[in-house]
Design a protein around this motif. Structure first.
Motif, PDB file in Angstrom:
ATOM      1  N   VAL A 102       0.843  -1.507   0.061  1.00 36.91           N
ATOM      2  CA  VAL A 102       0.153  -0.023   0.107  1.00 36.91           C
ATOM      3  C   VAL A 102       0.902   1.263  -0.101  1.00 36.91           C
ATOM      4  CG1 VAL A 102      -1.515   1.386   1.268  1.00 36.91           C
ATOM      5  CG2 VAL A 102      -2.020  -0.980   1.189  1.00 36.91           C
ATOM      6  N   LEU A 103       1.847   1.220   0.908  1.00 38.54           N
ATOM      7  CA  LEU A 103       2.666   2.362   0.831  1.00 38.54           C
ATOM      8  C   LEU A 103       3.346   2.725  -0.640  1.00 38.54           C
ATOM      9  CD1 LEU A 103       4.423   1.814   4.420  1.00 38.54           C
ATOM     10  CD2 LEU A 103       2.627   3.647   3.933  1.00 38.54           C
ATOM     11  N   LYS A 104       3.955   1.560  -0.991  1.00 42.97           N
ATOM     12  CA  LYS A 104       4.556   1.821  -2.453  1.00 42.97           C
ATOM     13  C   LYS A 104       3.753   2.274  -3.381  1.00 42.97           C
ATOM     14  CE  LYS A 104       7.813  -2.050  -2.314  1.00 42.97           C
ATOM     15  NZ  LYS A 104       7.341  -3.308  -1.362  1.00 42.97           N
ATOM     16  N   GLU A 105       2.417   1.801  -3.397  1.00 38.09           N
ATOM     17  CA  GLU A 105       1.240   2.321  -4.371  1.00 38.09           C
ATOM     18  C   GLU A 105       1.119   3.944  -4.087  1.00 38.09           C
ATOM     19  OE1 GLU A 105      -1.629  -0.515  -5.081  1.00 38.09           O
ATOM     20  OE2 GLU A 105      -2.751   0.570  -6.287  1.00 38.09           O
ATOM     21  N   LEU A 106       0.936   4.087  -2.700  1.00 35.89           N
ATOM     22  CA  LEU A 106       0.784   5.458  -2.582  1.00 35.89           C
ATOM     23  C   LEU A 106       1.721   6.470  -2.926  1.00 35.89           C
ATOM     24  CD1 LEU A 106      -1.037   5.197   0.935  1.00 35.89           C
ATOM     25  CD2 LEU A 106      -2.095   5.447  -1.273  1.00 35.89           C
ATOM     26  N   LYS A 107       2.931   5.926  -2.669  1.00 37.73           N
ATOM     27  CA  LYS A 107       4.266   6.647  -3.145  1.00 37.73           C
ATOM     28  C   LYS A 107       4.131   6.952  -4.784  1.00 37.73           C
ATOM     29  CE  LYS A 107       8.975   7.509  -2.051  1.00 37.73           C
ATOM     30  NZ  LYS A 107      10.410   7.091  -1.702  1.00 37.73           N
ATOM     31  N   ASP A 108       4.140   5.688  -5.240  1.00 34.06           N
ATOM     32  CA  ASP A 108       4.144   5.801  -6.686  1.00 34.06           C
ATOM     33  C   ASP A 108       2.952   6.780  -7.368  1.00 34.06           C
ATOM     34  OD1 ASP A 108       6.087   3.978  -6.983  1.00 34.06           O
ATOM     35  OD2 ASP A 108       4.881   2.367  -7.369  1.00 34.06           O
ATOM     36  N   LEU A 109       2.008   6.976  -6.637  1.00 35.44           N
ATOM     37  CA  LEU A 109       0.736   7.696  -7.121  1.00 35.44           C
ATOM     38  C   LEU A 109       0.956   9.351  -6.821  1.00 35.44           C
ATOM     39  CD1 LEU A 109      -2.246   5.045  -6.155  1.00 35.44           C
ATOM     40  CD2 LEU A 109      -1.577   5.934  -8.550  1.00 35.44           C
TER      41      LEU A 109
ATOM     42  N   SER B 138      13.791  -4.859  12.053  1.00 39.00           N
ATOM     43  CA  SER B 138      13.702  -3.392  11.848  1.00 39.00           C
ATOM     44  C   SER B 138      13.683  -3.291  10.272  1.00 39.00           C
ATOM     45  CB  SER B 138      15.091  -3.031  12.284  1.00 39.00           C
ATOM     46  OG  SER B 138      16.230  -3.781  11.868  1.00 39.00           O
ATOM     47  N   THR B 139      13.980  -4.183   9.442  1.00 36.97           N
ATOM     48  CA  THR B 139      13.865  -4.268   7.852  1.00 36.97           C
ATOM     49  C   THR B 139      12.715  -3.657   7.573  1.00 36.97           C
ATOM     50  OG1 THR B 139      13.501  -6.438   7.556  1.00 36.97           O
ATOM     51  CG2 THR B 139      15.760  -5.546   7.176  1.00 36.97           C
ATOM     52  N   THR B 140      11.300  -4.217   8.013  1.00 36.69           N
ATOM     53  CA  THR B 140      10.034  -3.517   7.940  1.00 36.69           C
ATOM     54  C   THR B 140       9.865  -2.428   8.077  1.00 36.69           C
ATOM     55  OG1 THR B 140       9.190  -6.120   8.109  1.00 36.69           O
ATOM     56  CG2 THR B 140       7.665  -4.071   8.206  1.00 36.69           C
ATOM     57  N   LYS B 141      10.312  -1.944   9.303  1.00 32.33           N
ATOM     58  CA  LYS B 141      10.344  -0.232   9.863  1.00 32.33           C
ATOM     59  C   LYS B 141      10.987   0.289   8.752  1.00 32.33           C
ATOM     60  CE  LYS B 141      10.566   2.247  14.110  1.00 32.33           C
ATOM     61  NZ  LYS B 141      10.854   2.109  15.332  1.00 32.33           N
ATOM     62  N   GLU B 142      12.303  -0.032   8.456  1.00 35.36           N
ATOM     63  CA  GLU B 142      13.153   0.854   7.675  1.00 35.36           C
ATOM     64  C   GLU B 142      12.592   1.027   6.257  1.00 35.36           C
ATOM     65  OE1 GLU B 142      16.946  -1.074   7.673  1.00 35.36           O
ATOM     66  OE2 GLU B 142      17.337  -0.617  10.064  1.00 35.36           O
ATOM     67  N   LYS B 143      12.010   0.085   5.903  1.00 35.46           N
ATOM     68  CA  LYS B 143      11.225   0.092   4.547  1.00 35.46           C
ATOM     69  C   LYS B 143       9.996   1.016   4.513  1.00 35.46           C
ATOM     70  CE  LYS B 143      12.204  -4.494   2.600  1.00 35.46           C
ATOM     71  NZ  LYS B 143      11.804  -5.798   2.604  1.00 35.46           N
ATOM     72  N   ALA B 144       9.331   0.744   5.856  1.00 33.21           N
ATOM     73  CA  ALA B 144       8.031   1.686   6.008  1.00 33.21           C
ATOM     74  C   ALA B 144       8.625   3.228   5.991  1.00 33.21           C
ATOM     75  CB  ALA B 144       7.391   1.259   7.131  1.00 33.21           C
ATOM     76  N   ILE B 145       9.472   3.419   6.678  1.00 37.55           N
ATOM     77  CA  ILE B 145      10.026   4.831   7.006  1.00 37.55           C
ATOM     78  C   ILE B 145      10.468   5.517   5.477  1.00 37.55           C
ATOM     79  CG2 ILE B 145      11.960   6.206   7.759  1.00 37.55           C
ATOM     80  CD1 ILE B 145      11.551   4.231  10.377  1.00 37.55           C
ATOM     81  N   GLN B 146      11.079   4.425   4.496  1.00 39.39           N
ATOM     82  CA  GLN B 146      11.534   5.207   3.172  1.00 39.39           C
ATOM     83  C   GLN B 146      10.486   5.373   2.386  1.00 39.39           C
ATOM     84  OE1 GLN B 146      14.135   1.965   2.044  1.00 39.39           O
ATOM     85  NE2 GLN B 146      15.805   2.643   3.477  1.00 39.39           N
ATOM     86  N   LEU B 147       9.428   4.621   2.828  1.00 38.11           N
ATOM     87  CA  LEU B 147       8.248   4.884   1.882  1.00 38.11           C
ATOM     88  C   LEU B 147       7.288   5.909   2.248  1.00 38.11           C
ATOM     89  CD1 LEU B 147       7.538   0.948   0.967  1.00 38.11           C
ATOM     90  CD2 LEU B 147       8.069   2.836  -0.403  1.00 38.11           C
ATOM     91  N   GLY B 148       7.960   6.615   3.492  1.00 35.27           N
ATOM     92  CA  GLY B 148       7.036   7.865   3.868  1.00 35.27           C
ATOM     93  C   GLY B 148       5.882   7.828   4.802  1.00 35.27           C
ATOM     94  N   ILE B 149       6.253   6.875   5.625  1.00 33.94           N
ATOM     95  CA  ILE B 149       5.052   6.779   7.113  1.00 33.94           C
ATOM     96  C   ILE B 149       5.368   7.830   7.861  1.00 33.94           C
ATOM     97  CG2 ILE B 149       4.576   4.450   6.870  1.00 33.94           C
ATOM     98  CD1 ILE B 149       6.379   4.021   9.469  1.00 33.94           C
ATOM     99  N   SER B 150       4.538   8.491   8.827  1.00 33.53           N
ATOM    100  CA  SER B 150       4.610   9.450   9.586  1.00 33.53           C
ATOM    101  C   SER B 150       5.047   8.945  10.963  1.00 33.53           C
ATOM    102  CB  SER B 150       3.418  10.250   9.833  1.00 33.53           C
ATOM    103  OG  SER B 150       2.739  10.529   8.487  1.00 33.53           O
ATOM    104  N   GLU B 151       4.383   7.751  11.307  1.00 29.84           N
ATOM    105  CA  GLU B 151       4.411   7.235  12.696  1.00 29.84           C
ATOM    106  C   GLU B 151       4.580   5.743  12.797  1.00 29.84           C
ATOM    107  OE1 GLU B 151       5.287   8.741  15.654  1.00 29.84           O
ATOM    108  OE2 GLU B 151       5.291  10.717  14.959  1.00 29.84           O
TER     109      GLU B 151
END
Ligand SMILES: [Mg+2]
Length: 121
Positions: free
Chosen positions: A65-72, A87-100
């Motif tokens: 979902v994060l990837k798609e929202l970023k692409d859009l 921590s890789t899941t968290k790091e990926k999510a942060i790279q994809l622009g999550i706020s919290e």
């Protein structure tokens, strides 16, 4: 002014838990979704003021979902919820622009405070 929150989680119990917490936030309208596909479709129709997103879901997971929202190029506040201790899941999510980021099991005070902060209440 009324704020819109989308909650995407495949667990009915978790959705109910989060809804019961955030419904105490003043003037919010809450919509629940059971998977990533459903919530992306809804976001394309109307962007919410806040998205509370589960990591592990069928059909389309949280990172997808994060990837798609970023692409859009959709820019919105997102709280990412996961029990994943990697921590890789968290790091990926942060790279994809999550706020919290919120760890599962979700603690009431933590998510309530983050929702208030991100809605600028
Ligand atoms: Mg899940």
């Amino acid at each position: 002014m009324e704020k819109t929150i989308y909650i995407a989680d495949d667990s009915a119990v978790t959705r109910m838990f989060i809804t019961n917490i955030v419904k105490d936030v003043p003037s919010v309208k809450i919509f629940e979704f059971t998977n990533g596909e459903e919530v992306v479709t809804a976001i394309k129709r109307k962007i919410p003021d806040l998205l509370i997103l589960d990591s592990v879901m069928p059909i389309k997971d949280g990172l997808s979902v994060l990837k798609e929202l970023k692409d859009l190029n959709f820019n919105l506040p997102i709280i990412f919820c996961t029990a994943d201790i990697q921590s890789t899941t968290k790091e990926k999510a942060i790279q994809l622009g999550i706020s919290e980021f919120v760890n599962k099991p979700i603690q009431k005070d933590i998510i309530f405070d983050k929702v208030n902060m991100l809605l600028n209440l």
